[in-house]
Design a protein around this motif. Structure first.
Motif, short mmCIF file in Angstrom:
data_model
loop_
_atom_site.label_atom_id
_atom_site.label_comp_id
_atom_site.label_asym_id
_atom_site.label_seq_id
_atom_site.Cartn_x
_atom_site.Cartn_y
_atom_site.Cartn_z
N PRO A 144 7.76 1.24 8.13
CA PRO A 144 7.08 0.99 9.04
C PRO A 144 6.87 1.30 10.56
CG PRO A 144 6.07 -0.57 7.92
CD PRO A 144 6.95 -0.23 7.28
N ALA A 145 6.57 2.25 11.15
CA ALA A 145 7.28 2.51 12.89
C ALA A 145 7.57 1.19 13.17
CB ALA A 145 6.36 3.71 12.82
N ASP A 146 5.99 0.57 13.56
CA ASP A 146 6.15 -0.50 14.55
C ASP A 146 7.43 -1.53 14.03
OD1 ASP A 146 3.81 0.86 15.41
OD2 ASP A 146 2.56 0.03 14.91
N VAL A 174 0.00 4.36 7.79
CA VAL A 174 0.77 3.74 6.70
C VAL A 174 0.81 2.07 8.52
CG1 VAL A 174 3.64 2.18 6.56
CG2 VAL A 174 2.41 4.71 5.96
N GLY A 175 0.95 0.89 8.20
CA GLY A 175 1.01 -0.17 9.26
C GLY A 175 2.06 -1.07 8.88
N THR A 206 8.38 -1.05 2.44
CA THR A 206 6.97 -1.38 2.42
C THR A 206 6.22 -1.03 3.31
OG1 THR A 206 6.40 -3.77 3.40
CG2 THR A 206 7.86 -2.80 4.60
N GLY A 207 4.69 -1.35 3.58
CA GLY A 207 3.89 -1.25 4.47
C GLY A 207 2.35 -0.95 4.41
N GLY A 228 0.61 -1.49 0.03
CA GLY A 228 -0.02 -0.12 -0.14
C GLY A 228 1.01 1.38 0.32
N LEU A 229 1.74 1.15 0.99
CA LEU A 229 3.09 2.49 0.64
C LEU A 229 3.42 3.01 -0.17
CD1 LEU A 229 4.22 4.57 2.08
CD2 LEU A 229 5.88 3.04 3.27
#
Length: 334
Positions: A292-294, A268-269, A259-260, A234-235
């Protein structure tokens, strides 16, 4: 070698190459430049509008899955350090066939395409209609909202995305009334709805409606990448669309991978397999990787020489980071 020794060795070899194990090997998968072409067609094609010229790359990364491993292949994959092993049931649940798993993956991929388009349009301030697609029977909104109502505000605050609707309604305590402004036909009106409690929502408000976002632009976005599954492109799809629909180069001409997942809000997940995607991107020559941050903590366990890890939480943040990097500035890092 004495026969008494040779026979057990041969037996072990036969077993190793014939005994199937309940694991799959996960490793770097194919990469695709979302600004490039696949099988002679643009990965992302714009019909009805001229695409802005782009350079550099915006590469989406994938994880490769190898199934039906025998014992020898499993040991080889484990010793290589390039692949990870996972129980087969994590990828192919025992209650689903491979075709069913593939269908779910492809549905997630198609949803990622739709969300990526909407996120890009919102980012570029292009028109998107937010409408009521369904009102559940006996729902709190039944008798107040109608299918095709265009939602423009909740509690007096403008809303543009399905996520904004969910958050705005969720913030209202069950049993309280909220004003919802819609355009019905050609007229704008405001209706008051007493919200219910979202099932499993721990006190979050609930209307009982399904919403839909519809692009209102004079062009069509066509995605030409097939046989890829999951939501993690998606991102990179959103960034490529922004690049194609706006002047300048969002990546500064650099080779960028990432990626994300993304939703229509541009949030963004996290995704799975980040370490394998980093390896694939490095082998593809990426200079920057959008994480992605996570996923940052896991990404740091497989940092690649010469590749900058950039932490992203939103589409806007990713675009700002790339603009800063292109200008020689700073960007959030993992």
């Amino acid at each position: 070698m004495p026969l008494a020794v040779l026979l057990p060795v041969l037996t072990l070899v036969v077993i190793a190459f014939n005994l199937k194990v309940p694991y799959v090997a996960l490793g770097p998968g194919p990469t695709f430049d979302t600004l490039g072409e696949v099988e002679g067609k643009p990965v992302i094609e714009l019909e009805g509008v001229e695409s802005d010229e782009t350079t550099g790359s915006l590469v989406m990364t994938t994880v490769g899955v190898t199934d039906n491993l025998n014992l020898a292949q499993t040991v080889t994959a484990w010793l290589s350090g390039r692949y990870g092993l996972a129980p087969r049931e994590q990828v192919y649940p025992p209650n689903r066939s491979k075709d069913e798993v593939r269908a779910v993956d492809q549905a997630q991929f198609a949803q990622s395409e739709r969300s990526a388009e909407l996120a890009a349009l919102h980012y570029l301030d292009l028109p998107v209609t937010l409408r009521v697609a369904e009102v559940a029977e006996d729902a709190p909104a039944s008798g107040h909202l109608q299918v095709d109502d265009r939602i423009v505000a909740i509690g007096g605050e403008p809303v543009e995305t399905a996520g904004q609707v969910q958050r705005a309604v969720g913030a209202v305590a069950p049993g309280e009334s909220v004003a919802i402004t819609v355009v019905r036909g050609d007229a704008e009106e405001t209706v008051d709805v007493v919200v219910g409690e979202r099932p499993g929502g721990e006190g979050a408000g609930f209307l009982g409606i399904a919403t839909e976002e519809i692009p209102e632009v004079p062009f069509e976005v066509v995605f030409n990448l097939a046989d890829i599954g999951g939501p993690s492109a998606g991102l990179m799809f959103s960034l490529a669309l922004v690049d194609k629909l706006s002047p300048g180069e969002i990546n500064g001409g650099l080779n960028v991978a990432g990626t994300g997942t993304i939703d229509s809000d541009g949030m963004v997940g996290p995704i799975g397999g980040i370490t394998h995607k980093l390896t694939a991107a490095a082998e593809d020559g990426a200079e920057v990787f959008l994480v992605p941050a996570d996923n940052c903590a896991e990404a740091r366990t497989n940092e690649q020489d010469g590749m900058r890890l950039v932490k992203v939480e939103t589409l806007e943040g990713a675009a700002d980071a790339l603009e800063s990097i292109a200008a020689g500035g700073d960007a959030p890092t993992c």
